[in-house]
Design an enzyme around this catalytic site. Structure first.
Site, PDB file in Angstrom:
ATOM      1  N   GLU A 148      39.464  42.859  31.752  1.00 51.06           N
ATOM      2  CA  GLU A 148      38.890  43.975  32.789  1.00 51.06           C
ATOM      3  C   GLU A 148      37.492  44.027  32.923  1.00 51.06           C
ATOM      4  OE1 GLU A 148      40.802  46.143  34.593  1.00 51.06           O
ATOM      5  OE2 GLU A 148      38.899  46.719  35.329  1.00 51.06           O
ATOM      6  N   THR A 187      42.182  45.072  40.146  1.00 43.87           N
ATOM      7  CA  THR A 187      43.043  44.379  39.100  1.00 43.87           C
ATOM      8  C   THR A 187      44.245  43.686  39.848  1.00 43.87           C
ATOM      9  OG1 THR A 187      42.325  45.903  37.576  1.00 43.87           O
ATOM     10  CG2 THR A 187      44.349  44.209  36.916  1.00 43.87           C
ATOM     11  N   HIS A 205      36.951  49.168  31.327  1.00 47.97           N
ATOM     12  CA  HIS A 205      37.014  49.735  32.799  1.00 47.97           C
ATOM     13  C   HIS A 205      35.759  50.574  33.045  1.00 47.97           C
ATOM     14  CE1 HIS A 205      38.816  51.507  36.426  1.00 47.97           C
ATOM     15  NE2 HIS A 205      39.598  50.563  36.438  1.00 47.97           N
ATOM     16  N   ASP A 247      38.857  39.841  35.982  1.00 48.14           N
ATOM     17  CA  ASP A 247      39.563  40.154  37.043  1.00 48.14           C
ATOM     18  C   ASP A 247      38.719  40.422  38.405  1.00 48.14           C
ATOM     19  OD1 ASP A 247      38.609  42.688  36.001  1.00 48.14           O
ATOM     20  OD2 ASP A 247      40.650  43.637  36.450  1.00 48.14           O
ATOM     21  N   HIS A 248      37.641  41.118  38.049  1.00 49.08           N
ATOM     22  CA  HIS A 248      36.591  41.189  39.261  1.00 49.08           C
ATOM     23  C   HIS A 248      35.328  41.907  38.579  1.00 49.08           C
ATOM     24  CE1 HIS A 248      37.734  45.434  38.410  1.00 49.08           C
ATOM     25  NE2 HIS A 248      38.938  45.308  38.355  1.00 49.08           N
TER      26      HIS A 248
HETATM   27  C1  GP9 Z   1      45.037  49.884  35.790  1.00 43.30           C
HETATM   28  C2  GP9 Z   1      44.081  48.614  35.491  1.00 43.30           C
HETATM   29  C3  GP9 Z   1      42.902  48.912  36.039  1.00 43.30           C
HETATM   30  O1  GP9 Z   1      46.426  49.722  35.353  1.00 43.30           O
HETATM   31  O2  GP9 Z   1      44.687  47.505  35.688  1.00 43.30           O
HETATM   32  O3  GP9 Z   1      42.783  48.634  37.434  1.00 43.30           O
HETATM   33  P1  GP9 Z   1      41.387  48.577  38.444  1.00 43.30           P
HETATM   34  O4  GP9 Z   1      41.082  49.965  38.668  1.00 43.30           O
HETATM   35  O5  GP9 Z   1      40.664  47.969  37.651  1.00 43.30           O
HETATM   36  O6  GP9 Z   1      42.062  47.935  39.740  1.00 43.30           O
HETATM   37 MN    MN Z   2      40.397  45.775  36.836  1.00 40.65          MN
END
Ligand code: GP9
Ligand code: MN
Length: 419
Positions: free
Chosen positions: A38, A80, A195, A254-255
């Site tokens: 994350e 994500t 996150h 992921d980002h």
């Molecule tokens: C939620 C998690 C976070 O289940 O994958 O999502 P994001 O806000 O980073 O897209």
């Molecule tokens: Mn994410």
């Protein structure tokens, strides 16, 4: 109809001048353990806060894995879920919205589906509500057999922080789910602790505090450090469970986690006068590791994107799908003119970086004449437009060799939903 697809197919085929490498089949038949890290950006790797490393485990991991140090995130508003889409399908996400919501009913030739047809059992593990990002509808379309979500985890106030189950607990509890899977399996684990807004109880804060008025940035460093620790213990637990040796471990960021609102502190942390558009684009790099037990690994510096993960993974597994279409490339093969396109149309080549209408020389970090980027600009536009055409038109229905799916498609879409 099919003719709409054939133009795109000739394009992707012409891009695929990728010979076999000595990595072809290097991880044949092994389990695949994919981890979505994350909000992890590359700039924190190898860095410190008050002399303490921010990512001690990943720094080490980079030395015994194939570490792709110039991988860029290519997500849009789907965050994500867009990263998942890129990784599984090697198509681009959409320029607005989340393709997981808007096109969950499409036909795809995603990695889990291909692997399923090659004898793999496929699963996702993520300790959040199953409907988040419409995953419960999208996963069957991507070819997942099983989705372990919040109901499959013990989540208590003590084991939670921020968005939910803490990564360390999540990995610990995931081991027995992994042990329950038929092998070989393809399992994607999606972390959560790092996150926004990066909340973590005191006892899990392993790093000295980064002194700054920007609380978000200081907290980010803490949650990155925590995730790093969780990854370290996960690998140990995999070893104890006998799941390490016969697997290939693929970790990707992921980002971004740090938005432009926080660039002032990022600039001072990186000891730069400011974050210019050039730097902002370079901050879109996310770590990507392919770890094959028994392999020494090496750093691969070629320009890469998340769209390249699927063909790269299939290559090390030694799988050549009968029916496939992808925009990415196998990163183990040398590409003369690599091009990585971001969702907003920015792009990066070996020499140049293009963003907000300006072409930069990567070596000098200075603007150069537009003509230097022009040959790539057309290709970048084409990539995104072709990919969009596929998603909006659901064109993979017409992919030759994909006919078997049409029958399956007669089942009502809602019946395909993950249980
Ligand atoms: C939620 C998690 C976070 O289940 O994958 O999502 P994001 O806000 O980073 O897209
Ligand atoms: Mn994410």
């Amino acid at each position: 109809d099919g003719s709409k697809l054939s133009e795109i197919q000739s394009y992707t085929a012409s891009r695929r001048v990728q010979p076999d490498t000595n990595m072809f089949g290097a991880a044949r038949g092994r389990n695949v353990i994919l981890v979505s890290m994350e909000s992890l950006q590359s700039f924190v790797l190898g860095k410190t806060v008050q002399e303490e490393p921010v990512t001690p485990f990943l720094n080490q991991w980079a030395k015994n894995s194939y570490y792709f140090s110039n991988m860029y995130q290519q997500t849009g508003q789907g965050k994500t879920s867009d990263a998942e889409f890129l990784i599984e399908t090697s198509l681009y996400p959409l320029d607005r919205g989340s393709v997981f919501f808007t096109h969950a009913g499409n036909e795809y030739v995603a990695a889990p589906e291909i692997l399923q047809r090659h004898g793999y059992y496929t699963a996702v593990l993520h300790a959040n509500q199953k409907s988040f990002w419409n995953r419960d509808y999208m996963y069957p379309s991507l070819g997942f057999n099983r989705y372990f979500h919040d109901a499959d985890y013990q989540i208590t106030p003590e084991t939670s922080a921020g968005w939910g189950l803490k990564d360390r607990e999540f990995f610990q509890q995931s081991i027995r789910h992994l042990q329950s899977l038929p092998q070989p399996f393809y399992a994607k684990l999606i972390t959560l602790s790092n996150h926004f807004p990066f909340e973590l109880p005191k006892q899990d804060q392993l790093l000295p505090e980064y002194a700054s008025t920007d609380r978000i940035f200081s907290r980010y460093m803490q949650t990155v450090r925590y995730m790093d620790e969780a990854l370290r213990s996960f690998v140990e637990e995999l070893k104890d469970a006998g799941l390490y040796e016969n697997s290939v471990l693929v970790f990707y960021g992921d980002h971004y986690g740090i938005s432009a609102n926080h660039y002032q502190v990022v600039a001072s942390y990186l000891q730069k006068p400011e974050i210019r558009p050039f730097d902002a684009l370079q901050l879109q790099r996310v770590p990507f590791f392919v770890h094959i037990p028994g392999h020494k690994g090496k750093e691969v510096t070629a320009v890469a994107g998340q769209v390249d993960v699927k063909p790269t993974l299939l290559h090390v597994l030694g799988i050549v799908p009968k029916a496939d279409l992808h925009f990415g490339r196998n990163l183990f093969a040398k590409e003369e003119k690599p091009l990585t396109v971001l969702r907003d149309g920015s792009f990066i080549t070996s020499q140049y970086l293009y963003t907000a209408g300006t072409c930069y020389d990567k070596r000098t970090e200075q603007p150069v004449r537009h003509a230097a980027c022009r040959p790539y600009l057309a290709r970048a536009k084409k990539e995104l437009a072709y990919s969009d055409r596929i998603v909006y038109g659901d064109l993979l229905r017409f992919l030759a060799g994909n006919e078997w799916k049409r029958k399956e498609n007669q089942t009502q879409f809602h019946e395909r939903r993950v249980k």
